[in-house]
Design an enzyme around this catalytic site. Structure first.
Site, PDB file in Angstrom:
ATOM      1  N   SER B  11       0.853  -1.188  -0.173  1.00  0.00           N
ATOM      2  CA  SER B  11       0.121   0.026   0.054  1.00  0.00           C
ATOM      3  C   SER B  11       0.918   1.114   0.172  1.00  0.00           C
ATOM      4  O   SER B  11       1.574   1.695  -0.909  1.00  0.00           O
ATOM      5  CB  SER B  11      -0.999  -0.091   1.164  1.00  0.00           C
ATOM      6  OG  SER B  11      -1.849   0.933   1.393  1.00  0.00           O
ATOM      7  N   HIS B  38      -2.471  -1.013  -3.551  1.00  0.00           N
ATOM      8  CA  HIS B  38      -3.696  -0.102  -3.173  1.00  0.00           C
ATOM      9  C   HIS B  38      -3.410   1.351  -4.134  1.00  0.00           C
ATOM     10  O   HIS B  38      -2.311   1.778  -3.976  1.00  0.00           O
ATOM     11  CB  HIS B  38      -3.777   0.446  -1.711  1.00  0.00           C
ATOM     12  CG  HIS B  38      -4.144  -0.913  -0.789  1.00  0.00           C
ATOM     13  ND1 HIS B  38      -4.119  -0.615   0.627  1.00  0.00           N
ATOM     14  CD2 HIS B  38      -4.867  -1.640  -1.087  1.00  0.00           C
ATOM     15  CE1 HIS B  38      -4.726  -1.977   1.155  1.00  0.00           C
ATOM     16  NE2 HIS B  38      -4.931  -2.560   0.062  1.00  0.00           N
ATOM     17  N   ASP B 131      -4.909  -4.227   5.856  1.00  0.00           N
ATOM     18  CA  ASP B 131      -5.447  -5.085   4.606  1.00  0.00           C
ATOM     19  C   ASP B 131      -3.939  -6.145   4.538  1.00  0.00           C
ATOM     20  O   ASP B 131      -2.936  -5.911   4.630  1.00  0.00           O
ATOM     21  CB  ASP B 131      -5.307  -4.271   3.463  1.00  0.00           C
ATOM     22  CG  ASP B 131      -6.008  -5.135   2.234  1.00  0.00           C
ATOM     23  OD1 ASP B 131      -6.666  -6.419   2.558  1.00  0.00           O
ATOM     24  OD2 ASP B 131      -6.111  -4.606   1.098  1.00  0.00           O
TER      25      ASP B 131
END
Lengths: 286, 191
Positions: B11, B38, B131
């Site tokens: 991310s 992401h 996540d």
């Protein structure tokens, strides 16, 4: 005494394999009991949606869901919603609508009357977006949009045209990026905790139940829009739906898919040329 | 039994970390590497792919629905879609965001664990959220290999820390160490 029950050769005992058997049985049961055929849905996303329903029903296994769904049509209704709602937004992928204005609107202008099929319209965001675009291009009056979905409950929501107020800021931004020529707020009025879109936008829209998996072609269309619906199908089902679309398209008709979809699983891929390769807009030329 | 797939989640700071990891992945490793990074729904399509492609010898592709999974390639999840793995091919979905993310690392990892079981290597890199933790735990639980970037070396340490909390047995390595470790895993095979 030794166990007399052994697993089938080739069918291992792993949890994944057992679950695959359970899912096959569930889908077969749903098909025979209710007539909805999810047997050729893409397994990975289907499994996620099934587990979401299993948890929501406070069950622990696919077999548990099978028992409940087969005996309780109300539970089947809930599962049907889970399996058929495709999350979308008004003017999702604004660049698609820009390309539609640029590439498709001029083609539509050459016809006195056109029919557009939005296949798998879900809760209708795409239908209203398209209606707005066509109105702004002064094409709406001579267009009829057929908006279909497998699920009646979803179609009711699409017909109502009420969307969440808190989405309007994002939708307005999308609308502007999509090349909108007016103020987005002209198209709706606030109603309770949502907004009600203008009824004039659905005057020329026919909402109807249609199952892409099992129903036949029902008209001839100048444009078919089916974005991010077939990603939930496996390749062989995708191939059949592509054939349905091919057979439902008028000569020189347009097929619009999602950004990451292609004609790879279509048996008629060679009949199409690209109108916009990036936006996955194709035209039937044969 | 041999490993067949590497899945990577990253991310905040992910692009640089990913480049570094892949730079140190020995040429002999030909497993497909599947990446969920992401990024915003508006992020330019193909931009991440193009950046990595300029830098790497390996072919880098942004996945299209039902693409087959081929050896030696780096696959990137397209923006605003979940990327899922099925045996031998990819599938996409536009289901709700999971923990605010689409693509979701958990969705990729869990589908990889379901489809490939113990033949998956899962790698969680830098990021400022949680996540990937549940997904990595699923991979470890199904007998796959779990690797986490050393949080001390990560641009954002929340994501690797959460992954370690969920998959305690994961191997912790700095970015340069991950590629060689994957090569070792491939040489030894699934234990």
């Amino acid at each position: 005494m030794a166990l007399q029950v052994e697993t089938q050769a080739g069918e291992g005992t792993s949890r994944e394999e057992l679950e695959r058997v359970e899912i096959d049985l569930l889908l077969e049961g749903i098909y025979r009991r209710y007539g909805f055929d999810f047997r050729e849905y893409a397994p990975a996303s289907l499994r996620r949606r099934l587990w979401r329903r299993i948890h929501a029903e406070r069950l622990e296994s696919v077999s548990g869901l099978q028992e409940k769904v087969l005996h309780d049509p109300v539970c089947m209704e809930r599962l049907l919603l889970d399996l058929s709602i495709n999350v979308t937004a008004m003017f999702r992928d604004p660049s698609f609508y820009v390309a539609f204005r640029r590439e498709v609107a001029p083609l539509l202008r050459t016809y006195p009357f056109t029919r557009i099929w939005v296949a798998g319209c879900s809760t209708g965001e795409e239908v209203y977006s398209l209606a707005i675009l066509l109105a702004e291009e002064e094409l709406y009056e001579r267009t009829r949009i057929y908006a279909t979905d497998i699920n009646e409950a979803v179609l009711d929501r699409a017909r109502a045209g009420v969307f969440a107020l808190d989405k309007m800021q994002a939708y307005t931004e999308n609308y502007i990026k999509a090349g909108g020529t007016r103020a987005f707020s002209e198209y709706y009025v606030a109603a309770y905790d949502g907004v009600q879109f203008a009824r004039s936008l659905v005057e020329n829209v026919v909402f109807a139940q249609h199952n892409l998996v099992s129903d036949r072609s029902f008209n001839e269309f100048n444009v078919i829009v089916c974005r991010n619906v077939m990603i939930y199908f496996d390749r062989s089902l995708q191939g059949r739906v592509h054939r349905l679309f091919y057979e439902s398209l008028a000569p020189l008709g347009v097929l619009a898919l999602g950004h990451k979809e292609s004609l790879a699983s279509s048996p008629h891929a060679e009949a199409f040329e690209e109108l916009d390769a990036e936006e996955k807009i194709f035209r039937r030329v044969r | 039994m041999a490993y067949e797939l590497v899945v990577v989640g990253c991310s905040w700071g992910g692009l640089a970390a990913l480049g570094r990891l892949l730079d140190h992945l020995p040429d002999g490793v030909d497993l497909p590497v599947v990446v969920a990074q992401h990024r915003g729904p508006d992020s330019l399509r193909g931009a991440l792919e193009a950046t990595l492609r300029r830098r790497l010898e390996r072919p880098v592709v942004e996945v299209e629905d039902k693409d087959p999974i081929a050896l030696g390639r780096v696959y990137i999840a397209p923006p605003d879609y979940h990327l899922l793995v099925e045996p031998g091919s990819f599938a996409l979905s536009v289901d709700e965001r999971v923990r605010h993310a689409r693509p979701s690392i958990d969705v990729l990892f869990e589908s990889a664990a379901d489809a490939y079981g113990e033949r998956v290597i899962g790698v969680v890199l830098t990021g400022a959220n949680e996540d990937g933790a549940a997904g990595l735990a699923r991979i470890a639980e199904r007998g796959g290999a779990a690797i986490v970037q050393d949080p001390g070396t990560a641009e954002a340490r929340e994501m690797p820390e959460a992954a370690l909390a969920a998959a305690a047995a994961a191997t912790v390595l700095p970015l340069e160490g991950i590629g060689p470790h994957i090569a070792e895993l491939c040489a030894v095979g699934v234990s």
